[in-house]
Design an enzyme around this catalytic site. Structure first.
Site, PDB file in Angstrom:
ATOM      1  N   ARG A 152       0.851  -1.190   0.000  1.00 13.94           N
ATOM      2  CA  ARG A 152       0.000   0.000   0.000  1.00 13.94           C
ATOM      3  C   ARG A 152       0.880   1.230   0.000  1.00 13.94           C
ATOM      4  O   ARG A 152       1.888   1.272   0.715  1.00 13.94           O
ATOM      5  CB  ARG A 152      -0.858   0.050   1.275  1.00 13.94           C
ATOM      6  CG  ARG A 152      -1.952  -0.958   1.338  1.00 13.94           C
ATOM      7  CD  ARG A 152      -2.471  -1.086   2.742  1.00 13.94           C
ATOM      8  NE  ARG A 152      -1.442  -1.585   3.651  1.00 13.94           N
ATOM      9  CZ  ARG A 152      -1.597  -1.725   4.966  1.00 13.94           C
ATOM     10  NH1 ARG A 152      -2.726  -1.385   5.539  1.00 13.94           N
ATOM     11  NH2 ARG A 152      -0.621  -2.203   5.722  1.00 13.94           N
ATOM     12  N   ALA A 250     -16.678   3.794   5.491  1.00 15.66           N
ATOM     13  CA  ALA A 250     -17.549   4.425   4.495  1.00 15.66           C
ATOM     14  C   ALA A 250     -17.109   5.862   4.248  1.00 15.66           C
ATOM     15  O   ALA A 250     -16.428   6.469   5.071  1.00 15.66           O
ATOM     16  CB  ALA A 250     -18.988   4.400   4.998  1.00 15.66           C
ATOM     17  N   GLY A 255      -9.837   5.795  -4.286  1.00 19.00           N
ATOM     18  CA  GLY A 255      -9.117   6.412  -5.400  1.00 19.00           C
ATOM     19  C   GLY A 255      -7.754   5.768  -5.490  1.00 19.00           C
ATOM     20  O   GLY A 255      -7.564   4.632  -5.062  1.00 19.00           O
ATOM     21  N   CYS A 258      -4.302   2.364  -8.100  1.00 16.67           N
ATOM     22  CA  CYS A 258      -4.483   0.913  -8.225  1.00 16.67           C
ATOM     23  C   CYS A 258      -5.938   0.466  -8.352  1.00 16.67           C
ATOM     24  O   CYS A 258      -6.302  -0.163  -9.348  1.00 16.67           O
ATOM     25  CB  CYS A 258      -3.826   0.220  -7.046  1.00 16.67           C
ATOM     26  SG  CYS A 258      -2.098   0.677  -6.881  1.00 16.67           S
TER      27      CYS A 258
END
Ligand code: UGA
Length: 434
Positions: A152, A250, A255, A258
């Site tokens: 990440r 939520a 975005g 990836c």
């Protein structure tokens, strides 16, 4: 091992530095001369926590060097890792032109048997095509491995050392053994499979995580209608180990470089085979609609008119901890606000420079400090949950704003207690705030 890493973007640079840090001898190949010079001077072209420290260490101890000379690099190497970009084309196909160029070059230049390891995200079937089209034509023996990554942005160095699994996609035993050796110091299970399945693992993982986000966004939206609270619902749902707690936040949706690209890419592959993949289509639609839902909330709170209204936008990177603005919900919101005639006062701890190159309008100003960005605004939108934004002095913020003091928390990230009773018109996704 002597390893060449082609491409020093997010994936290539992390892989190169961490492998060098594990004792391998790494040559990083970068054709962009500005980036190459930066790297040779121990500067990282990207922001990633902990990366500069490793980069400096491995340059200083001689376990990494950077060059633009691919031919020289592969003439002294056993293993070549490909980590070049695979962006989306306008019709959602994955642009494999950089992959093809590198495969062609390796095939032409190889002077010894090589193992080629694919770390770039490529559609299922690409490895087989590369072997047929290029590597099987080489005068030297080339073994091919699909070895996708799950790093990440913002946590990439940590993820490298704490990955849940290492996927090794090859039926070539010698190449599989080399990969086992390459990652010998990592404790994660090494999962062996064929090339195409390994490629699919990457797409399925990202698509599934995107599905979790869109699913919880739909549940949050439904909470608003039935009077339930997503803050109670999501953690309790996630307590089921079969579901898991992560990726149930939520808000404005996902975005980054990836999830949007890989969901589009997977949908394209499915459609190529005539398969509808209805779930994935819905995931993408929900994700786009979520930003519009946020904008609707704001419009309703501001009498359906944003013209000449000052709005602070906190967050331009696609998530906290990175300067990356690719497919950032914050940028989409900025564009929607501008097109509605609003005067946008934007702020971000790391992404201002990148956002300035993308948002060209006299209606937007950029601010270093959040307290500066909110001054004189009628509304604030929190688009990225940077800690710098979630723990502000909300009384101080409100004092510098104008009525009606709207606060759209696009990430459900502001502690409810800190805004309760301050007189904000607080909006979020699926949360009860009364
Ligand atoms: C993602 C995957 O998490 C990595 O495993 C993968 O290696 C990487 O893509 C890749 O393919 O290279 P990344 O894009 O860096 O990593 O970011 P994430 O932390 O996954 O977040 C993606 C987006 O989802 C962000 O916009 C974030 O705000 C959003 N998100 C995440 C939510 O809206 N809700 C959540 O609960 C979690």
């Amino acid at each position: 091992m002597n390893v060449t890493v082609i491409g020093t973007g997010y994936v290539g640079l992390i892989a190169a530095c961490c492998l060098a840090n594990s004792g391998h001898q790494i040559t990083g190949v970068e054709k962009n001369l500005t980036k190459l010079t930066m790297l040779q001077q121990r500067q990282s072209p990207i922001y990633e926590e902990g990366l500069v420290e490793i980069l400096t260490k491995v340059i200083d101890n001689g376990s990494i060097k950077f060059t633009d000379d691919l031919a020289l690099a592969i003439s002294t190497t056993d293993l070549v890792i490909i980590a070049v970009g695979t962006p989306s084309l306008s019709d959602d196909r994955v642009d494999l032109s950089q992959i093809f160029a590198v495969a062609e070059t390796i095939t032409a230049l190889a002077t010894r048997p090589l193992t080629v390891v694919m770390k770039s995200t490529v559609p299922p079937g690409t490895g087989k095509m590369l072997i047929d089209r290029y590597f099987s034509q080489c005068s030297q023996e080339i073994s091919y491995v699909s070895n996708p990554e799950f790093l990440r942005e913002g946590r990439a160095v940590w993820d490298w050392y704490n990955t849940d699994r290492i996927i090794i996609g090859t039926h070539n035993q010698k190449a599989a053994n080399q990969l086992n050796e390459l990652y010998a110091d990592l404790a994660a299970p090494k999962v062996h499979m064929d090339v195409t399945s390994a490629e699919m693992v990457k797409y399925a993982s990202n698509a599934f995580l995107a599905t979790k986000i869109s699913f919880i966004n739909e549940i949050a939206n439904l909470c608003e209608y039935v009077g339930a609270d997503i803050d109670a619902v999501a953690p309790a749902v996630g307590m089921d180990n079969r579901i898991g707690k992560q990726f149930l936040n939520a808000g404005l949706g996902y975005g980054g470089s990836c999830f949007p690209k890989d969901t589009k890419g997977l949908r394209f592959i499915a459609s190529y085979y005539g398969y509808p993949f209805s779930v994935l289509k819905a995931v993408m639609e929900v994700n786009s609609a979520q930003k519009i839902r946020g904008m609707r909330k704001l419009l309703t709170a501001l009498d359906n008119n944003l013209y000449n209204k000052r709005i602070a936008l906190l967050g331009l990177s696609f998530k906290p901890g990175t300067d990356d603005t690719r497919e950032s919900p914050g940028l989409d919101i900025a564009e929607m606000l501008i097109s509605e005639g609003a005067l946008v006062q934007a702020c971000d701890p790391l992404a201002l420079a990148s956002a300035k190159t993308l948002l060209h309008s006299e209606q937007i100003t950029f601010h270093e400090a959040p307290y500066q960005a909110v001054a004189g605004c009628q509304a604030i939108i929190l688009a990225t949950e940077w800690p710098e934004f979630t723990h502000l002095d909300w009384q101080k913020i409100k004092n510098s704003m104008q009525a009606p003091y709207v606060l759209l928390d696009g990430r459900n990230a502001i502690p409810k207690e800190s805004i309760k009773n301050l007189g904000f018109h607080y909006l979020s996704f699926g949360r009860q705030t009364d």
